[in-house]
Design a protein around this motif. Structure first.
Motif, PDB file in Angstrom:
ATOM      1  N   MET A 268      46.349  38.412  46.859  1.00 12.08           N
ATOM      2  CA  MET A 268      45.327  39.177  46.401  1.00 12.08           C
ATOM      3  C   MET A 268      45.453  39.885  45.223  1.00 12.08           C
ATOM      4  O   MET A 268      44.612  39.877  44.428  1.00 12.08           O
ATOM      5  N   LEU A 269      46.350  40.579  45.079  1.00 10.81           N
ATOM      6  CA  LEU A 269      46.910  41.462  43.920  1.00 10.81           C
ATOM      7  C   LEU A 269      46.784  40.356  42.617  1.00 10.81           C
ATOM      8  O   LEU A 269      46.335  40.776  41.596  1.00 10.81           O
ATOM      9  N   SER A 270      47.606  39.272  42.978  1.00 10.59           N
ATOM     10  CA  SER A 270      47.551  38.518  41.617  1.00 10.59           C
ATOM     11  C   SER A 270      46.110  37.843  41.143  1.00 10.59           C
ATOM     12  O   SER A 270      45.772  37.950  40.054  1.00 10.59           O
TER      13      SER A 270
ATOM     14  N   GLU B 297      44.512  38.546  37.913  1.00 10.71           N
ATOM     15  CA  GLU B 297      44.036  37.356  36.882  1.00 10.71           C
ATOM     16  C   GLU B 297      42.331  37.387  36.506  1.00 10.71           C
ATOM     17  O   GLU B 297      42.047  36.447  35.806  1.00 10.71           O
ATOM     18  N   GLY B 298      41.871  38.377  36.951  1.00 10.57           N
ATOM     19  CA  GLY B 298      40.385  38.776  36.495  1.00 10.57           C
ATOM     20  C   GLY B 298      39.205  38.130  37.647  1.00 10.57           C
ATOM     21  O   GLY B 298      38.375  38.266  37.366  1.00 10.57           O
ATOM     22  N   GLY B 299      39.957  38.032  38.665  1.00  7.95           N
ATOM     23  CA  GLY B 299      39.131  37.648  39.935  1.00  7.95           C
ATOM     24  C   GLY B 299      38.252  38.849  40.342  1.00  7.95           C
ATOM     25  O   GLY B 299      38.223  39.766  40.146  1.00  7.95           O
ATOM     26  N   SER B 300      37.075  38.120  41.265  1.00  8.94           N
ATOM     27  CA  SER B 300      35.997  38.938  41.727  1.00  8.94           C
ATOM     28  C   SER B 300      36.722  40.139  42.581  1.00  8.94           C
ATOM     29  O   SER B 300      37.679  40.145  43.592  1.00  8.94           O
ATOM     30  N   HIS B 301      35.860  41.277  42.731  1.00  9.80           N
ATOM     31  CA  HIS B 301      36.282  42.248  43.213  1.00  9.80           C
ATOM     32  C   HIS B 301      35.468  42.688  44.493  1.00  9.80           C
ATOM     33  O   HIS B 301      35.869  43.464  45.397  1.00  9.80           O
TER      34      HIS B 301
ATOM     35  N   THR C 131      43.983  49.991  45.390  1.00  9.56           N
ATOM     36  CA  THR C 131      43.180  50.886  44.667  1.00  9.56           C
ATOM     37  C   THR C 131      43.812  50.714  43.249  1.00  9.56           C
ATOM     38  O   THR C 131      42.710  50.771  42.442  1.00  9.56           O
ATOM     39  N   THR C 132      45.117  50.892  42.910  1.00 10.37           N
ATOM     40  CA  THR C 132      45.469  51.059  41.625  1.00 10.37           C
ATOM     41  C   THR C 132      45.290  49.682  40.880  1.00 10.37           C
ATOM     42  O   THR C 132      44.727  49.746  39.688  1.00 10.37           O
ATOM     43  N   VAL C 133      45.528  48.552  41.626  1.00 11.76           N
ATOM     44  CA  VAL C 133      45.012  47.330  40.773  1.00 11.76           C
ATOM     45  C   VAL C 133      43.617  46.947  40.513  1.00 11.76           C
ATOM     46  O   VAL C 133      43.159  46.887  39.627  1.00 11.76           O
ATOM     47  N   LEU C 134      42.765  47.358  41.304  1.00 12.66           N
ATOM     48  CA  LEU C 134      41.335  47.396  41.266  1.00 12.66           C
ATOM     49  C   LEU C 134      40.806  48.441  40.175  1.00 12.66           C
ATOM     50  O   LEU C 134      39.866  47.965  39.478  1.00 12.66           O
ATOM     51  N   ALA C 135      41.492  49.598  40.065  1.00 13.46           N
ATOM     52  CA  ALA C 135      41.114  50.490  39.008  1.00 13.46           C
ATOM     53  C   ALA C 135      41.485  50.021  37.721  1.00 13.46           C
ATOM     54  O   ALA C 135      40.634  50.606  36.624  1.00 13.46           O
ATOM     55  N   THR C 136      42.634  49.255  37.404  1.00 16.18           N
ATOM     56  CA  THR C 136      42.888  49.092  36.346  1.00 16.18           C
ATOM     57  C   THR C 136      42.692  47.569  35.747  1.00 16.18           C
ATOM     58  O   THR C 136      43.357  46.960  34.701  1.00 16.18           O
ATOM     59  N   ASN C 137      42.194  46.873  36.583  1.00 14.66           N
ATOM     60  CA  ASN C 137      41.825  45.387  36.041  1.00 14.66           C
ATOM     61  C   ASN C 137      40.211  44.975  36.283  1.00 14.66           C
ATOM     62  O   ASN C 137      39.666  45.427  37.236  1.00 14.66           O
TER      63      ASN C 137
END
Length: 338
Positions: free
Chosen positions: A299-301, A305-309, A332-338
């Protein structure tokens, strides 16, 4: 041990195939639901796949009471090997699948055999199912019903909908053998891969009657191997699209699927791995097992890669409720930075 002696010269009309591994809890109930069928001209192959509980003793006891039961007791080799062995041993032209934790309604075989007799262009027929919990209490699922017509199957294959409830299925043995049976690479979704292959050579249908009671409980395979099942299903659909485009299926001879990062090379096409990661990420959003195992890293990968949030912020809250605050923070961190 395989009982093959004193078999009648005339094969039965139907072979029932059941593989069991440590299934003593519900096995007797499942067996009795088969023995109570209104259609009686069948053999019942029950394969104990190296169980360490009382499964073998239960099978032997029922085999001593009903000569239609053919027990196979051996060491553990896994479900796919077991299903293919049952296909090889079956003497009838039609095979009915059954699992050791479900129950078949008394009219199931009679109803499905009538359908196949009246529809020779159909090679596989299943039915709708009635869900039940581990205590046998019945309930109706909120999910979509399984498709009824072949055209509805084609729609679901194009849009990712449900196909069959595996233990409710009955199929023509020669068709399945001609397609190579169950493929070894698709552990925990071997049935989906088979339906996708059969759809190109025969018509598929479900009878809109609840001919099987399908049991839900914490220990069942689909809950314990959620991420592996999601990966296999996504790859099975990629192979399906390859075949539909007239290309060779690179998964056909595999004993196991490669890591997702190697799928582009396997299929000779860019973007396969990314699509698989996306499907897995969407598929485990509500799976406690998937969110705790390798599915979380997939999920993080996908997000990196620009996948939907979509749905991912709610998953942060779901992780907190599951007692996984560190994973919630990572997401949370990955969502906030991608």
């Amino acid at each position: 041990m395989t009982v093959t002696e004193d078999l009648p010269d005339t094969p039965p009309a139907l072979s029932v195939a059941m593989s069991v591994y440590n299934g003593e809890r519900f096995l007797a109930e499942a067996i009795e639901s088969i023995l109570a069928q209104s259609f009686t001209d069948f053999e019942f192959l029950i394969l104990d796949d190296g169980s360490s509980d009382g499964t073998a003793d239960i099978i032997r006891r029922y085999a001593g009471q009903d000569q239609r039961i053919r027990p196979i007791i051996r060491e553990n080799r896994g479900l796919i090997v077991s299903l293919n062995q049952l296909l090889a041993l079956a003497r009838a032209p039609i095979v009915a699948r059954m699992d050791a934790d479900d129950n078949s309604r008394p009219s199931r075989f009679e109803t499905q055999l009538r359908f196949l007799a009246e529809n020779p262009d159909h090679g596989v027929v299943g039915s709708w199912s009635q869900d039940m919990d581990e205590n046998g209490s019945l309930f109706l699922s909120k999910g979509r019903e399984h498709p009824v017509t072949h055209e509805q199957f084609e729609h679901n294959m194009a849009h990712g909908g449900p196909l069959f409830c595996h233990p409710a299925v009955m199929y023509r043995r020669d068709l399945v053998l001609a397609q190579g049976g169950y493929h070894a690479a698709f552990r925990h979704c071997e049935d989906l891969d088979l339906w996708l292959r059969l759809a190109s050579v025969t018509r598929l249908a479900n009878i809109p009657e609840r001919l099987i009671q399908y049991r839900h409980y914490a220990g069942q395979v689909s809950k314990r191997h959620a991420t592996e099942q999601q990966i296999g299903a996504a790859v099975a659909y990629e192979a399906y699209h390859q075949r539909a485009a007239g290309k060779d299926d690179p998964t056909a001879s595999l004993d196991q699927l490669p890591p997702i990062d190697q799928l582009d090379a396997l299929f000779g096409e860019q973007g396969i791995g990314q699509r698989v990661r996306e499907k897995v990420a969407r598929g485990i959003l509500h799976s406690p097992v998937g969110l705790r195992d390798q599915g979380f890293d997939i999920m993080l990968s996908h997000i990196r890669e620009g996948g939907s949030h979509e749905g991912m912020w709610r998953t942060v809250l779901r992780l907190v409720r599951l007692g996984e605050p560190l994973r919630a923070l990572r997401l949370t961190t990955v969502l906030a930075t991608n």
